[in-house]
Scaffold this motif. Structure first.
Motif, short mmCIF file in Angstrom:
data_model
loop_
_atom_site.label_atom_id
_atom_site.label_comp_id
_atom_site.label_asym_id
_atom_site.label_seq_id
_atom_site.Cartn_x
_atom_site.Cartn_y
_atom_site.Cartn_z
N SER A 4 0.80 -1.23 0.00
CA SER A 4 0.00 0.00 0.00
C SER A 4 0.83 1.27 0.00
CB SER A 4 -0.95 0.01 1.21
OG SER A 4 -1.87 -1.05 1.13
N GLN A 64 -11.34 -3.08 -5.79
CA GLN A 64 -11.46 -3.25 -4.34
C GLN A 64 -10.08 -3.15 -3.68
OE1 GLN A 64 -13.25 -6.95 -3.11
NE2 GLN A 64 -13.05 -6.47 -0.93
N ALA A 78 -8.96 0.44 -3.62
CA ALA A 78 -9.70 1.16 -2.58
C ALA A 78 -9.11 0.85 -1.21
CB ALA A 78 -11.18 0.78 -2.62
N SER A 79 -8.72 -0.41 -1.01
CA SER A 79 -8.11 -0.81 0.24
C SER A 79 -6.77 -0.11 0.44
CB SER A 79 -7.91 -2.33 0.27
OG SER A 79 -7.21 -2.73 1.43
N GLU A 133 -5.91 2.81 -0.84
CA GLU A 133 -6.20 4.22 -0.56
C GLU A 133 -6.60 4.42 0.91
OE1 GLU A 133 -6.29 8.18 -1.14
OE2 GLU A 133 -5.62 6.66 -2.58
N GLU A 134 -7.41 3.51 1.41
CA GLU A 134 -7.83 3.58 2.81
C GLU A 134 -6.63 3.41 3.74
OE1 GLU A 134 -11.01 1.45 5.89
OE2 GLU A 134 -10.60 0.57 3.93
N ARG A 153 -3.53 4.18 3.14
CA ARG A 153 -2.72 5.40 3.10
C ARG A 153 -3.33 6.50 3.96
NH1 ARG A 153 -1.03 5.83 -3.34
NH2 ARG A 153 0.57 4.18 -3.30
N GLU A 154 -4.63 6.54 4.01
CA GLU A 154 -5.31 7.56 4.82
C GLU A 154 -5.16 7.27 6.32
OE1 GLU A 154 -9.33 7.65 3.55
OE2 GLU A 154 -8.90 8.51 1.57
N LYS A 155 -5.28 5.99 6.69
CA LYS A 155 -5.26 5.62 8.10
C LYS A 155 -3.86 5.32 8.63
CE LYS A 155 -9.95 3.68 8.22
NZ LYS A 155 -10.77 2.46 8.51
N THR A 190 -3.11 -1.19 7.71
CA THR A 190 -4.01 -2.08 6.98
C THR A 190 -4.67 -3.05 7.97
OG1 THR A 190 -2.15 -3.58 6.56
CG2 THR A 190 -2.72 -2.02 4.81
#
Length: 252
Positions: free
Chosen positions: A144, A173, A176-177, A179-180, A182-184, A187
């Motif tokens: 990621s 999918q 999207a995982s 991207e999520e 990287r934001e949080k 994983t």
């Protein structure tokens, strides 16, 4: 001892000659090894083809640059394991979940350390195990945080195969995982590689600011509630950041 084993041993004996000699001619190799010329000739051809040896213009042989790659890999593994081990133990003693350390190797994540002394239910993960970069939190934490170019090229050459019903096999999918993550900054996976298990992981950066591995906690899925994930994500990110700092990473 089989003929194949004998061949491997004799080939290794040729390579060991270069621990004491930077360069050797064909005749010198024959004399030092005590092997027949025909055998030495065949083994040298194979070692050249596999890049373990290089033949210079003056017909002398020397070790190939592939050994530099192996050397760097062994060094980096040893260093990161030694640095990570006390941090992993501290995290494990506090949370009683398995703590795993993985590094990037090709298109896979390789587990190089695991601590699970206090965990009641042992998981499948073991040192030496390889996971596809898209499968499971530990491996996907490595993927990621790579460059967009790396991820794009990876997706072009890798087939997304299912290990369980929850394995991410859809490209969109997966993106999207990523991207999520990287934001949080971490994983999360549930039953992606083995049913009824869960894992949460954060990336580890080297001194160049590149993600070279990840740190994860893993356990049975029922123990990874929303509250637990919120708590563990903070702990794992802090631990992974400590390891990154210890190997020279400076956040800009």
């Amino acid at each position: 001892m089989s003929n194949m084993n004998k061949t491997v041993i004799r080939t290794m004996e040729l390579l060991y000659l270069f621990t004491d000699h930077a360069e050797l001619t064909f005749q010198e190799i024959v004399e030092l090894s005590g092997m027949p010329k025909s055998s030495v000739y065949r083994m040298l051809l194979s070692l050249e083809e596999m890049k373990f040896l290089e033949k210079k213009e003056d017909a002398k042989y020397r070790l190939g640059t592939i050994f530099l790659t192996f050397g760097r890999l062994v060094s980096s593994r040893m260093n990161i394991r030694q640095i990570a081990e006390p941090i992993m133990r501290q995290l494990h003693s506090e949370e009683h979940q398995a703590v795993n350390l993985a590094i990037l190797e090709g298109d896979e994540a390789v587990y190089i350390e695991k601590i699970d002394e206090f965990q009641k239910v042992k998981l499948y993960t073991s040192v030496g195990r390889r996971s596809p970069l898209y499968g499971g939190a530990c491996a996907r934490a490595v993927l990621s945080f790579q460059s967009d170019q790396f991820i794009e090229q990876y997706l072009e050459r890798v087939e997304l195969k299912a290990y369980t019903n929850n394995t991410i096999t859809d490209r969109q999918q997966l993106l999207a995982s990523i991207e999520e993550a990287r934001e949080k900054g971490y994983t999360i996976s549930k039953s992606e590689l083995e049913n009824h298990t869960a894992s949460l992981a954060a990336p580890i950066y080297n001194s160049d600011g590149k993600v070279i591995g990840s740190l994860s906690v893993a356990g049975i899925e029922i123990e990874f509630s929303d509250n637990a994930i919120e708590h563990l994500s903070k702990k794992v990110k802090i631990a992974a950041h400590k390891i990154s700092e210890e190997i020279g990473y400076e956040k800009k």
